[in-house]
Scaffold this motif. Structure first.
Motif, short mmCIF file in Angstrom:
data_model
loop_
_atom_site.label_atom_id
_atom_site.label_comp_id
_atom_site.label_asym_id
_atom_site.label_seq_id
_atom_site.Cartn_x
_atom_site.Cartn_y
_atom_site.Cartn_z
N ASN A 490 -43.30 66.63 45.34
CA ASN A 490 -42.64 66.46 46.65
C ASN A 490 -41.77 65.20 46.65
OD1 ASN A 490 -43.47 68.73 47.93
ND2 ASN A 490 -45.12 67.78 49.10
N ALA A 494 -37.86 65.09 47.23
CA ALA A 494 -37.25 64.34 48.34
C ALA A 494 -36.15 63.41 47.84
CB ALA A 494 -38.34 63.55 49.07
N ASP A 521 -42.85 56.79 47.56
CA ASP A 521 -41.56 57.03 46.92
C ASP A 521 -40.48 56.26 47.67
OD1 ASP A 521 -40.36 58.64 49.10
OD2 ASP A 521 -41.93 60.12 48.57
N GLY A 525 -38.04 59.65 53.41
CA GLY A 525 -39.21 59.61 54.34
C GLY A 525 -39.45 60.96 55.00
N TYR A 537 -44.71 74.85 56.78
CA TYR A 537 -43.72 73.87 57.28
C TYR A 537 -42.98 73.31 56.06
CZ TYR A 537 -41.69 69.51 58.88
OH TYR A 537 -40.80 68.49 59.14
N SER A 538 -41.68 73.55 56.06
CA SER A 538 -40.89 73.09 54.91
C SER A 538 -39.48 72.75 55.36
CB SER A 538 -40.85 74.18 53.83
OG SER A 538 -40.02 73.76 52.78
N THR A 539 -38.96 71.70 54.84
CA THR A 539 -37.56 71.35 55.16
C THR A 539 -36.67 71.57 53.94
OG1 THR A 539 -37.97 69.08 54.50
CG2 THR A 539 -38.24 69.59 56.84
N LYS A 540 -37.26 72.17 52.93
CA LYS A 540 -36.51 72.28 51.68
C LYS A 540 -35.51 73.41 51.69
CE LYS A 540 -40.09 70.02 49.10
NZ LYS A 540 -41.25 70.20 48.26
N GLY A 546 -38.92 75.87 48.50
CA GLY A 546 -40.09 75.36 49.27
C GLY A 546 -40.79 76.46 50.05
N MET A 547 -42.10 76.49 49.91
CA MET A 547 -42.86 77.51 50.66
C MET A 547 -43.60 76.90 51.86
SD MET A 547 -44.55 79.84 47.75
CE MET A 547 -45.60 80.75 48.85
N GLY A 548 -43.66 75.57 51.87
CA GLY A 548 -44.38 74.91 52.96
C GLY A 548 -45.88 75.06 52.85
N GLY A 550 -47.70 73.66 49.91
CA GLY A 550 -48.26 72.64 49.02
C GLY A 550 -49.17 71.66 49.75
N LEU A 551 -48.69 71.02 50.84
CA LEU A 551 -49.48 69.99 51.50
C LEU A 551 -50.67 70.58 52.25
CD1 LEU A 551 -46.93 67.33 52.82
CD2 LEU A 551 -48.62 67.13 50.99
P1 ADP Z 1 -42.78 72.48 50.26
O1 ADP Z 1 -42.79 71.40 49.25
O2 ADP Z 1 -42.88 73.86 49.71
O3 ADP Z 1 -41.71 72.35 51.27
P2 ADP Z 1 -45.03 71.03 51.22
O4 ADP Z 1 -46.16 71.39 52.08
O5 ADP Z 1 -45.36 70.46 49.91
O6 ADP Z 1 -44.17 72.30 51.10
O7 ADP Z 1 -44.15 69.97 51.98
C1 ADP Z 1 -43.83 70.21 53.31
C2 ADP Z 1 -42.69 69.36 53.76
O8 ADP Z 1 -43.10 68.00 53.89
C3 ADP Z 1 -41.54 69.31 52.88
O9 ADP Z 1 -40.69 70.41 53.06
C4 ADP Z 1 -40.89 68.01 53.28
O10 ADP Z 1 -40.05 68.19 54.42
C5 ADP Z 1 -42.00 67.14 53.64
N1 ADP Z 1 -42.31 66.21 52.56
C6 ADP Z 1 -43.34 66.31 51.71
N2 ADP Z 1 -43.38 65.25 50.88
C7 ADP Z 1 -42.30 64.47 51.19
C8 ADP Z 1 -41.76 63.24 50.69
N3 ADP Z 1 -42.35 62.56 49.66
N4 ADP Z 1 -40.65 62.73 51.28
C9 ADP Z 1 -40.08 63.39 52.33
N5 ADP Z 1 -40.55 64.55 52.84
C10 ADP Z 1 -41.63 65.08 52.27
#
Ligand code: ADP
Length: 591
Positions: A490, A494, A521, A525, A537-540, A546-548, A550-551
């Protein structure tokens, strides 16, 4: 079927009937015993009255007997009557006799106390008895005295023996009767002809039971004209008692117990009439008391049963309510159980879905990495190829030592490739649940090895200094690798393409008995720190794949280890993720 009200009415009616029957029985027995007592008392009263009468009369009888032995009387019978009349008068006065007569053998009167004159006694039954040498007793209404009289005729025996004449003592019945007139109870004496001759109720005198009866009298004057019909009554036998219902008499009780006593001495029957009204009153009183007691008892019983019935009804109502409530509760309980079992099933489904997601997340990460990995493996392969070709050339040239160095490098590269492949295999394998003691530094090193090529290509600096003492935590090695890999990936995602320096700092330390891992990192942010752990939830960009997930998967994994994961923005820029984990016991011991 009778309803409750009818049953109660029936019970009350039956009870009243029973009370009526009981009080009737009490009345009857009370009446009977009162009659017995009345009869006892009446009999003694009657005996007393009879004794008084016979006692009174016996005085005159004895007088007659005594006078018969008197020498003056004997002389008079023989016709030497001088002085007899004086004696008789004197005796009559002293004894209260109505008259005393001396009669000769032929029935002619030789002397009398009253001196009334000669009277023939020859054919009278009392004179006949005296002539037979016995005592003649007789009663009659004497026209010479004009009243009821009792006669005692005693024989006068001559010196030779046979009866020479008789002395007759005449008793005034009125005088005898006057002594106990009006006394209680009503007593009367009837003769052999059924005529009431003596009574303490003057109204009863001369009443004849048989209308054809004759009155004993000297002449016809006293015959039927004086006699009156007897009182009208109806005799009823009540258990050995003769009870008379008398009509239209003021001086005789309306209802009377009739008693009789034969008196042969005076040739009469004594009778008594006792008022039964007090006996009836007493019986009624006893019956009334019995009925009152029964009714009071019955009323109490009725009230008690009514109370009990009301209580029982209330109880039944309560029980019904309780049953209904219980049924309702049971239903609710069953519903709850059903819900619980549904929840358990859902939870199981959820767990399965979670496990599937973990796997899916891993596969997705694998997909992401596959490009990098193929690059990672391709590079050493290319290097190995060129080292091998070089070694071949050096061998041809006889530079065995340089060729040996190349071969050493080939061996290093092959070892590195082997390590990469081993890590990949472990990552793809689905770890069975359960926790062990895991060395956190080992996990981080393995992740950094996997991401090393990508970091180099993208120009990312990775700062990581393993701690001096190993940090052993509780968890699953592969799952922990997955969490750390996700955080590092991630961070790289980012920072991708940014002009500013791309740097990832990793740090691990023991804080308050737990192990904390920081991944920081220098990227842009977190846009929405509150939502990053939400699934999907994903902004990718689509290109970043991005599948949203991972976290959110990482969150679930860390939680399953009993730990915690948090993400925030660093004040100096970039995102900071903190993973807190339980320290293993030996790590704790070491610390
Ligand atoms: P994905 O990586 O598939 O989008 P994640 O659950 O891993 O799903 O992450 C969700 C969202 O959290 C990301 O799309 C991103 O917007 C935000 N995010 C995660 N890690 C970071 C990071 N180190 N810096 C900025 N945004 C992050």
């Amino acid at each position: 079927m009778l309803n409750a009200l009818q049953t109660r009415i029936l019970a009350v009616v039956a009870f009243l009937v029973a009370v009526a029957a009981l009080s009737s029985a009490v009345w009857w027995f009370g009446y009977q015993s009162a009659l017995d007592q009345l009869e006892q008392r009446g009999r003694s009263d009657l005996a007393l009255a009879s004794d008084r009468l016979t006692g009174e009369l016996s005085r005159y009888r004895e007088l007659a007997v005594l006078m018969a032995d008197h020498p003056v009387v004997a002389a008079a019978v023989d016709g030497r009557g001088a002085g007899a009349a004086d004696l008789l008068r004197e005796t009559a006065d002293k004894t209260g006799s109505l008259d005393i007569l001396v009669v000769s053998r032929n029935g002619g009167e030789v002397a009398s106390a009253s001196g009334t004159g000669a009277e023939a006694h020859g054919t009278t039954p009392y004179f006949d008895r005296a002539m037979d040498g016995a005592l003649g007793i007789y009663h009659l209404v004497h026209d010479r005295y004009g009243q009821r009289t009792f006669l005692f005729a005693a024989p006068v025996f001559s010196a030779e023996g046979p009866v020479a004449g008789a002395v007759i003592v005449v008793v005034n019945v009125d005088a005898v009767e006057a002594v106990w007139r009006g006394a209680r109870p009503t007593v009367f004496f009837t003769d052999d002809l059924g005529v009431t001759f003596i009574s303490n109720r003057s109204e009863l005198v001369f009443m004849a039971r048989d209308p054809r009866a004759a009155l004993r009298g000297d002449t016809a004057e006293y015959a039927q004209g004086v006699l009156r019909p007897f009182i009208t009554y109806e005799a009823r036998d009540q258990r050995g008692h003769s009870v008379w219902s008398v009509q239209g008499q003021r001086y005789v009780p309306q209802r009377a117990l009739h008693l009789s006593l034969p008196l042969p001495v005076i040739q009469m029957t004594g009778e008594a009439l006792l008022d039964v009204a007090p006996a009836r009153l007493l019986a009624r009183l006893q019956a009334g008391v019995a009925a009152a007691i029964c009714l009071a008892f019955g009323a109490m019983l009725f009230l008690a049963t009514e109370r009990r019935r009301t209580l029982a009804e209330a109880n039944a109502r309560l029980e019904t309510a309780v049953e209904a409530r219980t049924a309702e509760l049971s239903r609710t309980n069953a519903d709850l159980r059903h819900e619980v079992s549904e929840r358990i099933a859902t939870e199981a489904q959820l767990k399965k879905a979670q496990a599937d997601l973990v796997q899916a997340g891993k596969l997705s990460a694998l997909g992401q990495m596959s490009a990098g990995i193929s690059h990672e493996l391709n590079q050493p392969l290319m290097a190995i190829r060129s080292y091998a070709e070089n070694a071949e050339a050096f061998l041809d040239r006889g530079k065995a030592d340089v060729a040996g160095q190349n071969l050493g490098r080939i061996a290093d590269l092959a070892r590195r490739m082997g390590r990469i492949i081993r890590n990949l295999r472990a990552f793809a394998k689905q770890e069975s649940e359960g926790m062990t003691d895991v060395d956190l530094s080992g996990v981080i090193t393995a992740v950094l090895e996997i991401t090393q090529t990508r970091a180099k290509t993208s120009g990312v600096d990775i700062l990581w200094t393993p701690p001096a003492t190993p940090l052993i935590v509780r968890g699953g090695e592969v799952r922990l690798q997955q969490v750390v890999l996700n955080l590092v990936s991630n961070a790289m995602d980012a920072m991708e393409g940014q002009d500013a320096a791309q740097r990832i700092e990793l740090d691990a330390a023991m804080v308050d008995g737990r192990v904390e891992l920081y991944v920081r990192d220098t990227g842009p942010g977190l846009d929405e720190p509150d939502r990053i752990f939400d699934p999907f939830y994903s902004t990718k960009q689509v290109s970043q794949d991005g599948m949203g997930l991972g976290l959110s998967i990482s969150y679930g994994l860390v939680q399953s280890f009993g730990g915690m994961i948090r993400g925030r923005n660093h004040p100096a820029g970039g995102a900071v993720f903190t993973v807190t984990l339980d320290a293993a016991e030996r790590a704790e011991a070491a610390a």
